[in-house]
Enzyme design. Structure first.
Site, short mmCIF file in Angstrom:
data_model
loop_
_atom_site.label_atom_id
_atom_site.label_comp_id
_atom_site.label_asym_id
_atom_site.label_seq_id
_atom_site.Cartn_x
_atom_site.Cartn_y
_atom_site.Cartn_z
CE1 TYR A 67 -4.68 0.62 10.16
CE2 TYR A 67 -3.66 -1.54 9.97
CZ TYR A 67 -3.46 -0.09 10.00
OH TYR A 67 -2.34 0.35 9.35
CG ASP B 243 -1.94 1.13 1.26
OD1 ASP B 243 -2.24 1.59 0.26
OD2 ASP B 243 -2.33 1.56 2.32
CD GLU C 188 -0.09 -5.59 7.73
OE1 GLU C 188 -0.51 -5.55 6.46
OE2 GLU C 188 -0.81 -5.18 8.48
CD GLU D 97 0.82 -1.01 9.53
OE1 GLU D 97 -0.40 -1.24 8.93
OE2 GLU D 97 1.97 -1.42 8.78
#
Ligand code: EVA
Length: 603
Positions: free
Chosen positions: A474, A166, A418, A512
């Site tokens: 998240y 990303d 990840e 994150e």
């Protein structure tokens, strides 16, 4: 052992480093015909191109900005007639791979876009004359290279990079380039490791040179006084009343390494070092034996116009913003940054989790979204290309540790971001990567990697490899966002309770957590993408972080908004910044500032 010295260039009485930054020549090569047509001797139809910078954002057409394939750079440099030592050209990086030519002669090729390319040019240069330096570079992504991705060929034959990550696939010569002249017999490498003994410290050092003449070392304090001296290529310096390098309170010594032939100085290399120790002890991260709670960010090298190009001005502003907000660390997500970032962190007392470009090791349309929600994917480490990928991965770990091992700011190595971690293939793959890293660092810094949602307490096979555990989560964004945020937080607690039940006795750090937020949008009650929602989300995340003793750090995603590949999930890039891309604070920045300034070093 890498073939070329990775030492950062210096100038002194026996060494010269000349910066080759400036306006270079540039040419796209979509048909990959440059080599057949002899472009290594000079580019036939070039345009001007600044170095260092990414080429993308200077252009005004899609085709050029999103260019994927081969591209060439050219410049020239003068070599003084009296240079009789060894010469090399050192690129801070060339993204993602390159072959370098001098005066038409092919000199070296390098894979990987975020670590130095060191090109010996002694035999190829003409002294007392201008010399032509040409670089053939390529920015295609694949599942064999780091970071991972693929290339789509459009019906008109045009290639398009398809990142499995990303951030925009910025490419080019994005860091400074030096022409370096060093003596024939020279210092090629050094490292240090530290032991604290009450008020004193032992500095264990080791020096590598390209010859047999005797080596001596001197340690100078910040005022230039000699704090300790030693003889020989390896040894220990005893430093009485050592001035330690502390978190956000740095103190730097200078290590001066000399090679002598009798009275004659053959070579000298010096670098700033900081005396400090790092270790993991139970659920604590210790710097100089004292626990430290990590407060900071995942960052990117990313700014308007220059893309991923290094700029002292941008770096300066970023450090000022990080100091203002009360941060003490950052992760070089998702690749090793330009060396100047580490030099600044050394000076400012910031801690760095240094990350290799091991990103995109999961196959899905939007990796980050799939990762965030824990959706299923195929096993990545099962394919034919894995041996080559692993060799690349290990090489980049080696190059990163070699380059960055002497920075006091670097407290840990992150070996992945990840990846798929739930298969035995993944475990086998990473066992080898971790073993390689463990063998390389003279300071034995902790190893880790950032785990996404599907790498959970019940599914992840790779967390036992990590000395401390980094989670990217998240809850309240990809999982149960907006009106379901309370549900999200409950699920977050459930996951953390499961981790707690494993009794790992290791620190956990959130590497994150974040929400896309438009700097211009407000709404009461909040909705996703507003500044109010980012604040609510963070407050709820903070409650979770404060509920578990083993959580020893929070690194928000992201320091600033940054450019990403286009798509329906991204509004002109990723907007999870605590600061805008122009480095102005969003409302949430004041929330972080209040929280972090009230925090002691340890929780
Ligand atoms: C995001 N999530 O969705 C981030 C990405 C990042 O930018 C991740 O590690 O899980 C990735 O690269 O905003």
């Amino acid at each position: 052992m890498l073939a070329q010295s990775q030492l950062y260039p210096v100038t002194n009485s026996v060494r010269t480093s000349m910066l080759l930054d400036g306006m270079w020549r540039f040419q796209f090569d979509p048909a990959s015909c440059g080599q057949a047509e002899g472009w290594e001797n000079g580019l036939p139809a070039s345009i001007s191109m600044p170095v260092p910078a990414s080429f993308s954002d200077f252009f005004t057409s899609h085709k050029e900005r999103d260019y994927c394939g081969d591209f060439w750079y050219q410049t020239s440099f003068y070599v003084p007639a009296d240079w009789n030592g060894s010469m090399y050209v050192r690129f801070g990086s060339i993204t993602h791979r390159a072959t370098v030519y001098c005066n038409g002669q092919e000199l070296c090729s390098h894979e990987g876009g975020f670590l130095p390319v060191v090109v010996p040019v002694t035999a190829a240069v003409k002294k007392g004359q201008e010399n032509v330096l040409v670089v053939k570079a390529n920015n295609e992504l694949s599942e064999k290279s780091l970071p991972c991705g693929s290339v789509k060929v459009l019906s008109d034959g045009r290639k398009l990079g398809k990142p499995y990550f990303d951030f925009f696939n910025y490419s080019g010569i994005q860091r400074s380039v030096y022409l370096v002249h060093i003596p024939q017999e020279a210092v090629t490498d050094f490292d240090t490791a530290y032991e604290l003994q009450g008020q004193d410290a032992l500095v264990h050092y080791s020096v590598t040179t390209s010859g047999d003449h005797p080596v001596s070392v001197r340690l100078l304090d910040a005022e230039g006084n000699v704090a300790a001296e030693g003889q020989g290529k390896t040894g220990t310096l005893a430093v009485a009343n050592a001035h330690l390098w502390q978190v956000r309170n740095a103190y730097l010594y200078r290590l001066v390494i000399s090679i002598h032939d009798g009275e004659k100085l053959i070579d000298q290399y010096s670098a700033k070092i900081g005396i400090r120790t790092v270790e993991i002890s139970g659920p604590r991260i210790l710097v100089n034996g004292k626990p430290v709670y990590l407060r900071g960010f995942g960052k990117h090298e990313d700014a308007d116009i220059i893309g991923r190009g290094f700029s002292w001005a941008v770096a300066k502003r970023d450090f000022e913003c990080m100091k203002w907000i009360g941060a003490n660390c950052f992760r070089t997500s998702h690749y090793p940054y330009a060396e100047e970032w580490y030099q600044l962190a050394d000076e400012e007392g910031f801690l760095i989790i240094d990350e290799v470009p091991g990103v995109g090791m999961m196959r899905s349309l939007w990796n980050f979204a799939a990762a965030g929600s824990g959706s299923k994917y195929t096993y990545f480490f099962e394919t034919d290309t894995v041996p080559q990928l692993k060799a690349n991965h290990i090489l980049q770990v080696e190059e990163m540790i070699q380059r960055d091992k002497n920075h006091p700011s670097v407290i840990a190595w992150s070996l992945f971001n990840e990846p798929e971690t739930t298969s035995t293939f993944a475990y086998d793959y990473f066992s080898e990567v971790f073993a390689a890293a463990r063998a390389l660092d003279p300071q034995k810094r902790p190893l880790t990697g950032a785990l996404e949602k599907s790498s959970g307490p019940d599914t992840c096979k790779c967390y036992p490899l990590c000395d401390f555990i980094c989670l990217n989560r998240y809850y309240g964004w990809y999982i149960c966002g907006g009106p379901e945020i309370d549900e999200a937080i409950q699920q977050f607690h459930e996951e953390m309770d499961q981790w707690a039940a494993l009794n790992l006795n290791k620190p956990f750090v959130f590497t994150e957590f974040g929400t896309d937020t438009l700097g211009s949008v407000h709404k009461l009650p909040s909705v996703m993408w507003t500044q109010e929602y980012q604040m609510e989300y963070m407050e709820l995340n903070f409650q979770v972080f404060d509920s578990y003793d083993f959580i020893q750090g929070e690194m928000a995603w992201n320091f600033a908004d940054f450019q990403a590949a286009e798509g329906t999930m991204r509004v002109d890039g990723n907007k999870k910044g605590i600061f805008t891309r122009q480095r102005q604070p969003k409302d949430v920045a004041f929330l972080f500032k209040k929280r972090w300034e009230e925090m002691k070093d340890a929780k």
